[in-house]
Design a protein around this motif. Sequence first.
Motif, PDB file in Angstrom:
ATOM      1  N   THR A   1       7.531  18.718 -60.434  1.00 34.69           N
ATOM      2  CA  THR A   1       7.754  18.038 -59.155  1.00 34.69           C
ATOM      3  C   THR A   1       6.761  18.497 -58.100  1.00 34.69           C
ATOM      4  OG1 THR A   1      10.091  17.745 -59.668  1.00 34.69           O
ATOM      5  CG2 THR A   1       9.446  17.582 -57.348  1.00 34.69           C
ATOM      6  N   THR A   2       6.529  19.807 -58.008  1.00 30.95           N
ATOM      7  CA  THR A   2       5.541  20.266 -57.026  1.00 30.95           C
ATOM      8  C   THR A   2       4.142  19.736 -57.378  1.00 30.95           C
ATOM      9  OG1 THR A   2       5.334  22.378 -58.223  1.00 30.95           O
ATOM     10  CG2 THR A   2       6.820  22.318 -56.328  1.00 30.95           C
ATOM     11  N   THR A   3       3.861  19.616 -58.667  1.00 29.56           N
ATOM     12  CA  THR A   3       2.590  19.020 -59.065  1.00 29.56           C
ATOM     13  C   THR A   3       2.494  17.570 -58.593  1.00 29.56           C
ATOM     14  OG1 THR A   3       2.365  20.447 -61.004  1.00 29.56           O
ATOM     15  CG2 THR A   3       1.128  18.376 -61.027  1.00 29.56           C
ATOM     16  N   LYS A   4       3.571  16.817 -58.761  1.00 27.41           N
ATOM     17  CA  LYS A   4       3.586  15.422 -58.289  1.00 27.41           C
ATOM     18  C   LYS A   4       3.454  15.348 -56.773  1.00 27.41           C
ATOM     19  CE  LYS A   4       6.340  13.655 -62.160  1.00 27.41           C
ATOM     20  NZ  LYS A   4       7.597  13.012 -62.595  1.00 27.41           N
ATOM     21  N   MET A   5       4.113  16.255 -56.082  1.00 26.52           N
ATOM     22  CA  MET A   5       4.005  16.283 -54.622  1.00 26.52           C
ATOM     23  C   MET A   5       2.568  16.556 -54.188  1.00 26.52           C
ATOM     24  SD  MET A   5       7.535  18.417 -53.921  1.00 26.52           S
ATOM     25  CE  MET A   5       7.359  18.616 -52.137  1.00 26.52           C
ATOM     26  N   ASN A   6       1.936  17.499 -54.858  1.00 26.24           N
ATOM     27  CA  ASN A   6       0.566  17.861 -54.480  1.00 26.24           C
ATOM     28  C   ASN A   6      -0.435  16.771 -54.841  1.00 26.24           C
ATOM     29  OD1 ASN A   6       1.328  20.322 -53.347  1.00 26.24           O
ATOM     30  ND2 ASN A   6       1.265  21.363 -55.322  1.00 26.24           N
ATOM     31  N   LEU A   7      -0.213  16.097 -55.949  1.00 29.57           N
ATOM     32  CA  LEU A   7      -1.084  14.978 -56.304  1.00 29.57           C
ATOM     33  C   LEU A   7      -0.953  13.843 -55.299  1.00 29.57           C
ATOM     34  CD1 LEU A   7      -0.695  14.859 -60.201  1.00 29.57           C
ATOM     35  CD2 LEU A   7      -2.724  15.524 -58.899  1.00 29.57           C
ATOM     36  N   LEU A   8       0.275  13.579 -54.860  1.00 31.51           N
ATOM     37  CA  LEU A   8       0.481  12.530 -53.863  1.00 31.51           C
ATOM     38  C   LEU A   8      -0.162  12.917 -52.531  1.00 31.51           C
ATOM     39  CD1 LEU A   8       1.672   9.875 -52.942  1.00 31.51           C
ATOM     40  CD2 LEU A   8       3.851  11.037 -52.531  1.00 31.51           C
ATOM     41  N   ALA A   9       0.002  14.187 -52.137  1.00 27.89           N
ATOM     42  CA  ALA A   9      -0.629  14.654 -50.896  1.00 27.89           C
ATOM     43  C   ALA A   9      -2.136  14.451 -50.957  1.00 27.89           C
ATOM     44  CB  ALA A   9      -0.288  16.124 -50.657  1.00 27.89           C
ATOM     45  N   LYS A  10      -2.729  14.804 -52.083  1.00 35.84           N
ATOM     46  CA  LYS A  10      -4.176  14.639 -52.239  1.00 35.84           C
ATOM     47  C   LYS A  10      -4.564  13.174 -52.195  1.00 35.84           C
ATOM     48  CE  LYS A  10      -8.015  15.941 -55.295  1.00 35.84           C
ATOM     49  NZ  LYS A  10      -8.371  16.634 -56.557  1.00 35.84           N
ATOM     50  N   ARG A  11      -3.758  12.327 -52.843  1.00 35.45           N
ATOM     51  CA  ARG A  11      -4.100  10.903 -52.924  1.00 35.45           C
ATOM     52  C   ARG A  11      -4.096  10.252 -51.545  1.00 35.45           C
ATOM     53  NH1 ARG A  11      -1.218   6.157 -53.605  1.00 35.45           N
ATOM     54  NH2 ARG A  11       0.755   7.203 -53.970  1.00 35.45           N
ATOM     55  N   ILE A  12      -3.189  10.651 -50.662  1.00 31.96           N
ATOM     56  CA  ILE A  12      -3.130   9.999 -49.357  1.00 31.96           C
ATOM     57  C   ILE A  12      -3.966  10.728 -48.310  1.00 31.96           C
ATOM     58  CG2 ILE A  12      -0.866   9.008 -49.845  1.00 31.96           C
ATOM     59  CD1 ILE A  12       0.395  11.078 -48.007  1.00 31.96           C
ATOM     60  N   GLY A  13      -4.626  11.820 -48.708  1.00 36.35           N
ATOM     61  CA  GLY A  13      -5.567  12.459 -47.798  1.00 36.35           C
ATOM     62  C   GLY A  13      -5.063  13.677 -47.077  1.00 36.35           C
ATOM     63  N   ALA A  14      -3.953  14.258 -47.522  1.00 36.60           N
ATOM     64  CA  ALA A  14      -3.406  15.456 -46.873  1.00 36.60           C
ATOM     65  C   ALA A  14      -4.062  16.691 -47.481  1.00 36.60           C
ATOM     66  CB  ALA A  14      -1.888  15.507 -47.040  1.00 36.60           C
ATOM     67  N   THR A  15      -5.256  17.033 -47.000  1.00 37.81           N
ATOM     68  CA  THR A  15      -6.081  18.060 -47.635  1.00 37.81           C
ATOM     69  C   THR A  15      -5.660  19.484 -47.291  1.00 37.81           C
ATOM     70  OG1 THR A  15      -7.649  17.866 -45.802  1.00 37.81           O
ATOM     71  CG2 THR A  15      -8.090  16.551 -47.762  1.00 37.81           C
ATOM     72  N   ASP A  16      -4.772  19.655 -46.310  1.00 38.24           N
ATOM     73  CA  ASP A  16      -4.294  20.992 -45.954  1.00 38.24           C
ATOM     74  C   ASP A  16      -3.005  21.352 -46.677  1.00 38.24           C
ATOM     75  OD1 ASP A  16      -6.332  21.212 -43.971  1.00 38.24           O
ATOM     76  OD2 ASP A  16      -5.095  20.071 -42.568  1.00 38.24           O
ATOM     77  N   THR A  17      -2.464  20.436 -47.467  1.00 37.22           N
ATOM     78  CA  THR A  17      -1.096  20.566 -47.962  1.00 37.22           C
ATOM     79  C   THR A  17      -1.033  20.993 -49.418  1.00 37.22           C
ATOM     80  OG1 THR A  17      -0.277  18.925 -46.390  1.00 37.22           O
ATOM     81  CG2 THR A  17       1.063  19.317 -48.351  1.00 37.22           C
ATOM     82  N   ARG A  18      -0.239  22.033 -49.655  1.00 39.10           N
ATOM     83  CA  ARG A  18       0.122  22.420 -51.024  1.00 39.10           C
ATOM     84  C   ARG A  18       1.588  22.838 -51.014  1.00 39.10           C
ATOM     85  NH1 ARG A  18      -3.775  26.308 -53.732  1.00 39.10           N
ATOM     86  NH2 ARG A  18      -3.108  27.720 -52.080  1.00 39.10           N
ATOM     87  N   ALA A  19       2.393  22.113 -51.764  1.00 34.60           N
ATOM     88  CA  ALA A  19       3.805  22.460 -51.903  1.00 34.60           C
ATOM     89  C   ALA A  19       3.956  23.538 -52.963  1.00 34.60           C
ATOM     90  CB  ALA A  19       4.609  21.228 -52.281  1.00 34.60           C
ATOM     91  N   ALA A  20       4.686  24.587 -52.632  1.00 38.13           N
ATOM     92  CA  ALA A  20       4.987  25.635 -53.616  1.00 38.13           C
ATOM     93  C   ALA A  20       6.418  25.520 -54.111  1.00 38.13           C
ATOM     94  CB  ALA A  20       4.757  27.015 -53.005  1.00 38.13           C
ATOM     95  N   THR A  21       7.261  24.857 -53.332  1.00 37.93           N
ATOM     96  CA  THR A  21       8.648  24.593 -53.710  1.00 37.93           C
ATOM     97  C   THR A  21       8.996  23.176 -53.283  1.00 37.93           C
ATOM     98  OG1 THR A  21       9.588  25.365 -51.600  1.00 37.93           O
ATOM     99  CG2 THR A  21       9.255  27.026 -53.334  1.00 37.93           C
ATOM    100  N   PRO A  22       9.947  22.528 -53.962  1.00 38.38           N
ATOM    101  CA  PRO A  22      10.336  21.174 -53.536  1.00 38.38           C
ATOM    102  C   PRO A  22      11.090  21.153 -52.214  1.00 38.38           C
ATOM    103  CG  PRO A  22      10.958  21.582 -55.829  1.00 38.38           C
ATOM    104  CD  PRO A  22      10.587  22.904 -55.235  1.00 38.38           C
ATOM    105  N   SER A  23      11.769  22.244 -51.882  1.00 35.60           N
ATOM    106  CA  SER A  23      12.664  22.268 -50.724  1.00 35.60           C
ATOM    107  C   SER A  23      11.991  22.703 -49.430  1.00 35.60           C
ATOM    108  CB  SER A  23      13.834  23.214 -51.000  1.00 35.60           C
ATOM    109  OG  SER A  23      13.361  24.544 -51.133  1.00 35.60           O
ATOM    110  N   GLY A  24      10.871  23.416 -49.544  1.00 34.08           N
ATOM    111  CA  GLY A  24      10.252  23.989 -48.356  1.00 34.08           C
ATOM    112  C   GLY A  24      10.528  25.463 -48.186  1.00 34.08           C
ATOM    113  N   LEU A  25      11.384  26.046 -49.043  1.00 36.89           N
ATOM    114  CA  LEU A  25      11.504  27.497 -49.053  1.00 36.89           C
ATOM    115  C   LEU A  25      10.125  28.084 -49.339  1.00 36.89           C
ATOM    116  CD1 LEU A  25      14.852  27.975 -51.034  1.00 36.89           C
ATOM    117  CD2 LEU A  25      14.493  28.335 -48.587  1.00 36.89           C
ATOM    118  N   ASP A  26       9.776  29.149 -48.651  1.00 35.18           N
ATOM    119  CA  ASP A  26       8.420  29.684 -48.762  1.00 35.18           C
ATOM    120  C   ASP A  26       8.125  30.135 -50.189  1.00 35.18           C
ATOM    121  OD1 ASP A  26       7.793  29.379 -46.003  1.00 35.18           O
ATOM    122  OD2 ASP A  26       9.030  31.137 -45.569  1.00 35.18           O
ATOM    123  N   GLY A  27       6.879  29.923 -50.598  1.00 34.62           N
ATOM    124  CA  GLY A  27       6.434  30.333 -51.925  1.00 34.62           C
ATOM    125  C   GLY A  27       4.940  30.559 -51.907  1.00 34.62           C
TER     126      GLY A  27
END
Length: 414
Positions: A200-226
Amino acid sequence: MHSAFPTSLRVLAATLTAGLLAVAAPAAATAATPAPAQAQPCADQSAPPPPVDTSERPAPGKPAPAPLPVPNEPVGGILMGGCGLVLPGGAPNPPDGDTAASWLVQDLDTGDVIAAKDPHARERPASLIKTLLALVVTTELKPDRIVVPTKEDAEQECTCVGIVAGGRYTVDQLLHGLLMHSGNDVAHAFATALGGVDATTTKMNLLAKRIGATDTRAATPSGLDGPGMSTSAYDLSLIFHYAMKQQEFAQAVATKAYTIPAIGGKPAIPVYNDNKLLGVYPGFLGGKTGFTDDARHTYVGAAQRDGHRLAVVMMRAEQRPTRVVDQAAKLLDYGFALHENHAAPVGRIAYEALVATAPPAPPANVAAAGAGSTAAPAKNDSFGTTGWILTLVVFVVIVAGFVIGYQRKKQARG
């Protein structure tokens, strides 16, 4: 006449040589002189501030993720690379009481950035990353699909909605719990349905990259720090802009109260929206709140006034001296005032990923408050200084040839 020819030619040659030297001197100086030292980069340009606890410590045997590369040019326009306040020319300062380390006010209708502060500074999203998870969910899971949470899903570190293991919930019901009450149990249940946390985090990060969110990397699905968690006010503005175009998302964040019905002997679950501006701020359309010890308070919210929609994102804010939602309301008021005064935008929400490599620091002049120009940086001259010098040399040779030919014909006639 014979003596006049050499003298004239010497004068011509001397004049042309002086011109060549004058043109060539800047290029030679550029080649010989080291480039001046670059200005210091903005704070948190490549990574968030150091964590205050152990939540981002990698698992044993795993290295800490390297910071994401920074694009060569700031996404959204050159002014988006500025440090500090980035405001339209002649704009008044934002309202007092703002505690956010970075923020951005955008026009949800046009994609214009109205005003910002450190828009690409990298921060932690806390639960605002659930907006990105929600985009993956609405892309891959149908609203009426049934999700059956596991025991692990139901026992996540809260905030929790209260789903129970073995219950049967639709995606739409869980989406309300995810976005209204920021349920970490729901986030984990969605991750399980999407193939597991890592998938899921991989899918989130691929989507972020696809739409141009270059500062974003999800480490958890919920937003808990990782380890490696990262985003920015600009990126979350882009993600929210994209999400508000999705009907399921927009309806969920605009819902004040909702009940997940009792099914199969499992109790009904009342869900109330955490966003305190909903029903209070005129024209409020919904948003999302977040908090962790490392991220501090994060916030996104949108409102409509006179048929126009603006949204604000705030990162690393504090609840004192005033509540974060009240600070957000003031920034929305500020944005609407700038819009009504036809202030020039300072950037744009851009749905295109750039090739990310190590960048030069943004020009110093975009860091100051009141910067009003949104012009793109000057393009490099592909012909180059050397090309122009060679052209001039050829021109001189041609002119000299004509002069010599003319003088020889003249001598022959004499």
